[in-house]
Design an enzyme around this catalytic site. Sequence first.
Site, PDB file in Angstrom:
ATOM      1  N   ARG A 185       2.184 -11.386   5.837  1.00  0.00           N
ATOM      2  CA  ARG A 185       3.620 -11.481   5.534  1.00  0.00           C
ATOM      3  C   ARG A 185       4.491 -10.770   6.576  1.00  0.00           C
ATOM      4  O   ARG A 185       5.707 -10.867   6.525  1.00  0.00           O
ATOM      5  CB  ARG A 185       3.896 -10.926   4.134  1.00  0.00           C
ATOM      6  CG  ARG A 185       3.210 -11.730   3.032  1.00  0.00           C
ATOM      7  CD  ARG A 185       3.663 -11.305   1.656  1.00  0.00           C
ATOM      8  NE  ARG A 185       5.077 -11.589   1.434  1.00  0.00           N
ATOM      9  CZ  ARG A 185       5.744 -11.240   0.331  1.00  0.00           C
ATOM     10  NH1 ARG A 185       5.114 -10.594  -0.635  1.00  0.00           N
ATOM     11  NH2 ARG A 185       7.022 -11.513   0.213  1.00  0.00           N
ATOM     12  N   HIS A 214      -3.538 -14.479  11.182  1.00  0.00           N
ATOM     13  CA  HIS A 214      -2.536 -13.427  11.081  1.00  0.00           C
ATOM     14  C   HIS A 214      -3.000 -12.111  11.718  1.00  0.00           C
ATOM     15  O   HIS A 214      -2.522 -11.040  11.334  1.00  0.00           O
ATOM     16  CB  HIS A 214      -2.135 -13.180   9.621  1.00  0.00           C
ATOM     17  CG  HIS A 214      -1.788 -14.424   8.868  1.00  0.00           C
ATOM     18  ND1 HIS A 214      -0.715 -15.225   9.191  1.00  0.00           N
ATOM     19  CD2 HIS A 214      -2.407 -15.022   7.803  1.00  0.00           C
ATOM     20  CE1 HIS A 214      -0.661 -16.245   8.364  1.00  0.00           C
ATOM     21  NE2 HIS A 214      -1.670 -16.154   7.522  1.00  0.00           N
ATOM     22  N   ARG A 263      13.536  -3.258  -7.845  1.00  0.00           N
ATOM     23  CA  ARG A 263      12.115  -3.318  -8.164  1.00  0.00           C
ATOM     24  C   ARG A 263      11.911  -3.491  -9.666  1.00  0.00           C
ATOM     25  O   ARG A 263      12.618  -2.883 -10.478  1.00  0.00           O
ATOM     26  CB  ARG A 263      11.404  -2.028  -7.732  1.00  0.00           C
ATOM     27  CG  ARG A 263      11.653  -1.623  -6.296  1.00  0.00           C
ATOM     28  CD  ARG A 263      10.964  -2.543  -5.321  1.00  0.00           C
ATOM     29  NE  ARG A 263      11.185  -2.100  -3.948  1.00  0.00           N
ATOM     30  CZ  ARG A 263      10.432  -1.207  -3.319  1.00  0.00           C
ATOM     31  NH1 ARG A 263       9.414  -0.644  -3.952  1.00  0.00           N
ATOM     32  NH2 ARG A 263      10.705  -0.875  -2.070  1.00  0.00           N
ATOM     33  N   LYS A 290       3.324   6.693   3.810  1.00  0.00           N
ATOM     34  CA  LYS A 290       2.640   5.405   3.865  1.00  0.00           C
ATOM     35  C   LYS A 290       2.273   4.991   5.285  1.00  0.00           C
ATOM     36  O   LYS A 290       1.848   3.856   5.509  1.00  0.00           O
ATOM     37  CB  LYS A 290       3.538   4.321   3.255  1.00  0.00           C
ATOM     38  CG  LYS A 290       3.992   4.585   1.827  1.00  0.00           C
ATOM     39  CD  LYS A 290       4.936   3.480   1.371  1.00  0.00           C
ATOM     40  CE  LYS A 290       5.603   3.816   0.060  1.00  0.00           C
ATOM     41  NZ  LYS A 290       6.535   2.747  -0.375  1.00  0.00           N
ATOM     42  N   PRO A 330       0.837  -1.206   0.000  1.00  0.00           N
ATOM     43  CA  PRO A 330       0.000   0.000   0.000  1.00  0.00           C
ATOM     44  C   PRO A 330       0.873   1.257   0.000  1.00  0.00           C
ATOM     45  O   PRO A 330       1.807   1.387   0.789  1.00  0.00           O
ATOM     46  CB  PRO A 330      -0.796  -0.129   1.304  1.00  0.00           C
ATOM     47  CG  PRO A 330      -0.812  -1.594   1.595  1.00  0.00           C
ATOM     48  CD  PRO A 330       0.508  -2.104   1.119  1.00  0.00           C
ATOM     49  N   GLU A 331       0.552   2.158  -0.916  1.00  0.00           N
ATOM     50  CA  GLU A 331       1.286   3.412  -1.020  1.00  0.00           C
ATOM     51  C   GLU A 331       0.378   4.543  -0.540  1.00  0.00           C
ATOM     52  O   GLU A 331      -0.671   4.285   0.057  1.00  0.00           O
ATOM     53  CB  GLU A 331       1.768   3.602  -2.467  1.00  0.00           C
ATOM     54  CG  GLU A 331       2.657   2.443  -2.931  1.00  0.00           C
ATOM     55  CD  GLU A 331       3.133   2.565  -4.375  1.00  0.00           C
ATOM     56  OE1 GLU A 331       3.229   3.708  -4.885  1.00  0.00           O
ATOM     57  OE2 GLU A 331       3.394   1.520  -5.005  1.00  0.00           O
TER      58      GLU A 331
END
Length: 282
Positions: free
Chosen positions: A121, A95, A272, A61, A2-3
Site C-alpha cells: 500500500r 511490491h 479511527r 514505530k 504495525p505499532e
Amino acid sequence: MPELPEVENVVRSLTPILMGSSISSITLHRPDFLQTFPQSPPLKISQLKNTTITALHRRGKQFAIQTSSNLILVCHLGMTGQLTTHNTPTLLPKHTHLSFTVTNPNLKTSSPQRLIFRDPRRFGSLHLLPNFNTLLSSRWAALGPDALIITPSQIYASLKRTRRNLKAALLDQSLVAGLGNIYVDEILHLSKLSPKRRADRITKPQSEILIEHTQTVLRAAIDAGGSTLRDFVNGQGDFGSYQLNHLVYGKPSGHPCPTCGHPLKQTTLAGRTTVYCTTCQH
C-alpha cells in the site's frame, strides 16, 4: 498498521542475522520510495554496499539500521510494510521496494541472506541519513518519548497541554511514540478511561494507571510476537498472536464488555474506529 510491539519484534527477529553482517549488494527497486537527508554531495543507497551493520535502533514505530560508515537506514513500515530475511537466491515478491544481501560470519551458516522490504500500500517509507546524531536531531526529534519508557509525569505534562480527546492525544506520535489504534483501545479499556475524555482533564493518579497499563500491554504484546490482523510478520516471516488477547479492539457495537458484560460502543475518534465501554470507562 504495525505499532510498537510489532516493530520491536521485527528488530528482535532481525538482530541475530543483521548484527555484524556485511552488506554485499543493495538494490533500490523504487527510487521514489527512498528519502535522503539533504546534503552535498548527496547520499546514495549504493554507499551502504560493503559496510558492516553495527547496530539496530527503534523509536516508537520506526527502526534504524546503523552501519560501519555511520550511515543510517531508517524504516517505517506504514500500513503493510515488511522487512523479511530469505535464503538466497529467492524471487522478489510483488511490491518489493528495496533488497539487499548480507553475510554474517558469526552465524552457523555462512550462506548469504537476502533482506526484502516490501509495502503493497506504500504508506511506509525509507530514509537515508549520514549518522545517528543527525537522525536524533532531525527525523526522531519530532517524536515524543517511547511508549515503553515514558513516565507518568511525562505523559501527564503532555496531556495537560492539549484539549483534544484522549484517543487523539495518545495517537499523536509527538506526545508518545509507538501507540496506534489497536493498543490505545486496549490500554484505555484496562485503565478505565473513556477515549472521549478531554486529555487535559486526566489526573496525576490516572496518568500513573495509564502508563502502568500502557507498558504492561506493550510488553505482553511483544512477548506474544505482536498482533497479526492481516499483513504483519516479523523479520523471519512469523506471525504474532496477541490479537487473540484483544479485549475490545475490533469488536462490534453491542459485543459484551469483557469486564462488566454491558454492550460495547463503536464510534469514530481522530478518524479511527474506536471501541470502548460506556459503563467501565469514564
